[in-house]
Design a protein around this motif. Structure first.
Motif, PDB file in Angstrom:
ATOM      1  N   MET A   1       0.833  -1.212   0.000  1.00  0.00           N
ATOM      2  CA  MET A   1       0.000   0.000   0.000  1.00  0.00           C
ATOM      3  C   MET A   1       0.864   1.257   0.000  1.00  0.00           C
ATOM      4  SD  MET A   1      -3.199  -0.877   2.471  1.00  0.00           S
ATOM      5  CE  MET A   1      -4.544  -1.891   1.853  1.00  0.00           C
ATOM      6  N   ILE A   2       1.931   1.251   0.766  1.00  0.00           N
ATOM      7  CA  ILE A   2       2.843   2.399   0.765  1.00  0.00           C
ATOM      8  C   ILE A   2       3.393   2.623  -0.639  1.00  0.00           C
ATOM      9  CG2 ILE A   2       5.090   3.210   1.600  1.00  0.00           C
ATOM     10  CD1 ILE A   2       4.497   1.814   4.259  1.00  0.00           C
ATOM     11  N   ALA A   3       3.817   1.516  -1.286  1.00  0.00           N
ATOM     12  CA  ALA A   3       4.346   1.619  -2.652  1.00  0.00           C
ATOM     13  C   ALA A   3       3.281   2.128  -3.615  1.00  0.00           C
ATOM     14  CB  ALA A   3       4.852   0.250  -3.104  1.00  0.00           C
ATOM     15  N   ALA A   4       2.041   1.670  -3.437  1.00  0.00           N
ATOM     16  CA  ALA A   4       0.959   2.078  -4.333  1.00  0.00           C
ATOM     17  C   ALA A   4       0.681   3.574  -4.215  1.00  0.00           C
ATOM     18  CB  ALA A   4      -0.312   1.280  -4.012  1.00  0.00           C
ATOM     19  N   TYR A   5       0.605   4.084  -2.991  1.00  0.00           N
ATOM     20  CA  TYR A   5       0.357   5.516  -2.806  1.00  0.00           C
ATOM     21  C   TYR A   5       1.516   6.348  -3.343  1.00  0.00           C
ATOM     22  CZ  TYR A   5      -3.940   5.030  -0.122  1.00  0.00           C
ATOM     23  OH  TYR A   5      -5.235   4.769   0.249  1.00  0.00           O
ATOM     24  N   CYS A   6       2.740   5.843  -3.194  1.00  0.00           N
ATOM     25  CA  CYS A   6       3.897   6.551  -3.764  1.00  0.00           C
ATOM     26  C   CYS A   6       3.801   6.595  -5.288  1.00  0.00           C
ATOM     27  CB  CYS A   6       5.200   5.873  -3.347  1.00  0.00           C
ATOM     28  SG  CYS A   6       5.648   6.104  -1.613  1.00  0.00           S
TER      29      CYS A   6
ATOM     30  N   ALA B   1       1.099   7.770   2.056  1.00  0.00           N
ATOM     31  CA  ALA B   1       2.058   6.673   2.264  1.00  0.00           C
ATOM     32  C   ALA B   1       2.794   6.850   3.592  1.00  0.00           C
ATOM     33  CB  ALA B   1       3.049   6.629   1.105  1.00  0.00           C
ATOM     34  N   LEU B   2       3.211   8.090   3.868  1.00  0.00           N
ATOM     35  CA  LEU B   2       3.905   8.363   5.126  1.00  0.00           C
ATOM     36  C   LEU B   2       2.990   8.123   6.317  1.00  0.00           C
ATOM     37  CD1 LEU B   2       6.436   9.433   6.550  1.00  0.00           C
ATOM     38  CD2 LEU B   2       5.507  11.746   6.306  1.00  0.00           C
ATOM     39  N   SER B   3       1.710   8.453   6.161  1.00  0.00           N
ATOM     40  CA  SER B   3       0.742   8.244   7.236  1.00  0.00           C
ATOM     41  C   SER B   3       0.633   6.762   7.600  1.00  0.00           C
ATOM     42  CB  SER B   3      -0.628   8.796   6.810  1.00  0.00           C
ATOM     43  OG  SER B   3      -1.605   8.508   7.781  1.00  0.00           O
ATOM     44  N   ILE B   4       0.571   5.897   6.593  1.00  0.00           N
ATOM     45  CA  ILE B   4       0.509   4.454   6.841  1.00  0.00           C
ATOM     46  C   ILE B   4       1.780   3.992   7.557  1.00  0.00           C
ATOM     47  CG2 ILE B   4       0.397   2.174   5.756  1.00  0.00           C
ATOM     48  CD1 ILE B   4      -1.141   3.472   3.449  1.00  0.00           C
ATOM     49  N   PHE B   5       2.914   4.498   7.104  1.00  0.00           N
ATOM     50  CA  PHE B   5       4.207   4.115   7.678  1.00  0.00           C
ATOM     51  C   PHE B   5       4.282   4.510   9.157  1.00  0.00           C
ATOM     52  CE2 PHE B   5       8.640   5.364   8.624  1.00  0.00           C
ATOM     53  CZ  PHE B   5       9.262   4.135   8.442  1.00  0.00           C
ATOM     54  N   LEU B   6       3.861   5.719   9.477  1.00  0.00           N
ATOM     55  CA  LEU B   6       3.972   6.220  10.844  1.00  0.00           C
ATOM     56  C   LEU B   6       2.976   5.550  11.785  1.00  0.00           C
ATOM     57  CD1 LEU B   6       4.460  10.044  10.166  1.00  0.00           C
ATOM     58  CD2 LEU B   6       6.204   8.357  10.776  1.00  0.00           C
ATOM     59  N   ARG B   7       1.827   5.119  11.244  1.00  0.00           N
ATOM     60  CA  ARG B   7       0.803   4.496  12.083  1.00  0.00           C
ATOM     61  C   ARG B   7       1.092   3.028  12.382  1.00  0.00           C
ATOM     62  NH1 ARG B   7      -3.300   6.274   8.583  1.00  0.00           N
ATOM     63  NH2 ARG B   7      -3.921   4.092   8.361  1.00  0.00           N
ATOM     64  N   ASN B   8       2.091   2.484  11.704  1.00  0.00           N
ATOM     65  CA  ASN B   8       2.383   1.056  11.864  1.00  0.00           C
ATOM     66  C   ASN B   8       3.853   0.863  12.238  1.00  0.00           C
ATOM     67  OD1 ASN B   8      -0.187  -0.484  10.696  1.00  0.00           O
ATOM     68  ND2 ASN B   8       0.194   1.295   9.397  1.00  0.00           N
TER      69      ASN B   8
ATOM     70  N   GLU C   1       5.485  -1.555  13.210  1.00  0.00           N
ATOM     71  CA  GLU C   1       6.109  -2.808  12.769  1.00  0.00           C
ATOM     72  C   GLU C   1       6.733  -2.686  11.386  1.00  0.00           C
ATOM     73  OE1 GLU C   1       1.831  -3.104  11.266  1.00  0.00           O
ATOM     74  OE2 GLU C   1       2.906  -2.255  12.975  1.00  0.00           O
ATOM     75  N   LEU C   2       6.458  -1.570  10.698  1.00  0.00           N
ATOM     76  CA  LEU C   2       7.022  -1.372   9.361  1.00  0.00           C
ATOM     77  C   LEU C   2       8.410  -0.741   9.403  1.00  0.00           C
ATOM     78  CD1 LEU C   2       3.917  -0.083   7.356  1.00  0.00           C
ATOM     79  CD2 LEU C   2       4.851  -2.398   7.447  1.00  0.00           C
ATOM     80  N   ASN C   3       9.029  -0.685  10.576  1.00  0.00           N
ATOM     81  CA  ASN C   3      10.353  -0.070  10.719  1.00  0.00           C
ATOM     82  C   ASN C   3      11.431  -1.019  10.199  1.00  0.00           C
ATOM     83  OD1 ASN C   3      12.285   1.817  11.456  1.00  0.00           O
ATOM     84  ND2 ASN C   3      12.546   0.909  13.482  1.00  0.00           N
ATOM     85  N   GLY C   4      11.368  -1.285   8.877  1.00  0.00           N
ATOM     86  CA  GLY C   4      12.356  -2.138   8.227  1.00  0.00           C
ATOM     87  C   GLY C   4      12.890  -1.476   6.979  1.00  0.00           C
ATOM     88  N   THR C   5      13.955  -2.026   6.425  1.00  0.00           N
ATOM     89  CA  THR C   5      14.592  -1.397   5.261  1.00  0.00           C
ATOM     90  C   THR C   5      13.650  -1.324   4.054  1.00  0.00           C
ATOM     91  OG1 THR C   5      15.527  -3.555   4.663  1.00  0.00           O
ATOM     92  CG2 THR C   5      16.928  -2.055   5.924  1.00  0.00           C
ATOM     93  N   VAL C   6      12.773  -2.316   3.888  1.00  0.00           N
ATOM     94  CA  VAL C   6      11.868  -2.312   2.737  1.00  0.00           C
ATOM     95  C   VAL C   6      10.950  -1.100   2.789  1.00  0.00           C
ATOM     96  CG1 VAL C   6       9.984  -3.520   1.580  1.00  0.00           C
ATOM     97  CG2 VAL C   6      11.924  -4.819   2.471  1.00  0.00           C
ATOM     98  N   SER C   7      10.343  -0.848   3.952  1.00  0.00           N
ATOM     99  CA  SER C   7       9.412   0.281   4.095  1.00  0.00           C
ATOM    100  C   SER C   7      10.143   1.613   3.942  1.00  0.00           C
ATOM    101  CB  SER C   7       8.716   0.219   5.453  1.00  0.00           C
ATOM    102  OG  SER C   7       8.035  -1.002   5.614  1.00  0.00           O
TER     103      SER C   7
END
Length: 360
Positions: A91-96, A104-111, A113-119
């Motif tokens: 979803m982050i990739a799709a919004y980007c 996309a940033l909103s999804i990243f910050l709300r989750n 567990e996404l604190n990985g290199t891929v995200s």
């Protein structure tokens, strides 16, 4: 089998999450969005559009098929707070890809567990590709501060940013990192370094990196050709250009513009004959505009006519720039201009002004 299963629903053979997930994974593997969309309809009809596993598979399928708008619609229309991390990254990739980096940033910050290199890399590339280079750099810095190291994808993204900003200082800093960690063997990184130096006009460094890491690499060679052409070093550019068996429109255009820059229209027309003989279809009008610039420069009638005919035979898009170039050369050569406008009406005020002034 799935269709037979649907027909037997009256026999109490129900479609469950496992069935839908399996079929969606198959659609993703085949990159078949048509089947995937049908499965999406089945999900909605059977009430499985709120299932964690089914929705996650649906997002993955649309992403694999390149249907990024549909991914965003799934996010907007489903209860997806509980979907898996892979789907959230998709979803982050799709919004980007759709240009909505804020979402996309909103999804990243709300989750968390996404604190990985891929995200992180997805966001960095998203900012860079949408023209937010400074924000992309800030994200790369934040990534390191969070305790994660840059991988090859991060490095390539930052090099892309340095190239866009034409920041030689940043390019050299990243180059230093690459030398220390030994990631120069990655062709995307080595090409990125060459591209930065070329964009910044430092061809000495670009040559060194190209000879060390990218001599047999098409992308590195392409960057060198574009770099030499932009500086008017056409002998070096032509040497590399002739060494390639496959040439794309970017390289042809770079060569044409380079020869025009050093006022060598003869070389443009000579290369244009080779281009017309090899390229059966041209989708970019900039190539034709470059060649017509040489025709106008030399006041050459025949090459202009050949380019005009070739553009119609190959279906080149007759945009405003190309029509204006045809009108310009027609006026300078005192050719028959009416045919140009009868063949392709154009609402280009500049072309119309030239035409009216000449006819008056």
């Amino acid at each position: 089998m799935f269709a037979e299963m649907q027909r037997r629903e009256e026999d109490v053979i129900w479609i469950d999450d496992f069935t839908l997930t399996t079929m969606l994974k198959l659609s993703a593997k085949l990159s078949n969005a048509f089947y995937g969309e049908q499965l999406h309809c089945v999900m909605v009809k059977t009430g499985h559009d709120a299932s964690k596993f089914a929705v996650s598979s649906l997002v993955h399928m649309y992403s694999k098929c390149g249907k990024f708008k549909e991914v965003c619609k799934v996010f907007d229309g489903s209860c997806v707070e509980f979907i898996d991390g892979v789907a959230k990254n998709a979803m982050i990739a799709a919004y980007c890809r759709e240009g909505d980096v804020k979402r996309a940033l909103s999804i990243f910050l709300r989750n968390p567990e996404l604190n990985g290199t891929v995200s992180w890399n997805t966001l960095i590339w998203g900012y860079a590709q949408n023209g937010f280079e400074e924000e992309a750099l800030k994200m790369a810095v934040r990534m390191e501060k969070s305790g994660l190291k840059w991988d090859e994808h991060t490095t390539a993204a930052v090099l892309n940013v340095a190239s866009s900003l034409k920041s030689l200082k940043m390019g050299k800093e990243v180059h230093g990192r690459v030398v220390k960690n030994g990631s120069h063997s990655n062709e995307f990184i080595s090409c990125g370094i060459v591209d930065v130096y070329c964009k910044c006009g430092d061809m000495k460094y670009a040559e060194s990196v190209h000879l060390l890491y990218g001599f047999d690499n098409l992308y590195s060679t392409s960057s060198m050709i574009v770099g030499y052409s932009s500086q008017g070093k056409m002998v070096e550019a032509r040497r590399l250009f002739d060494s390639l068996s496959d040439k794309n429109l970017v390289l042809w255009t770079a060569m044409f513009l380079g020869y025009l820059k050093v006022c060598q229209p003869d070389s443009v027309l000579e290369l244009a004959r080779e281009f017309i003989g090899k390229e059966t279809k041209v989708t970019d009008s900039l190539v034709m505009v470059s060649i017509l610039g040489a025709c106008s420069f030399q006041a050459s009638v025949q090459p202009g006519k050949e380019i005009h005919g070739h553009s119609f035979r190959t279906g080149t898009l007759m945009d405003k720039k190309l029509v204006t170039a045809f009108v310009d050369i027609s006026l300078s050569l005192d050719l028959q201009r009416i045919s140009l406008f009868s063949e392709k009406p154009i609402s280009n005020s500049l072309s119309l002004r030239f035409f009216k002034c000449e006819m008056s």
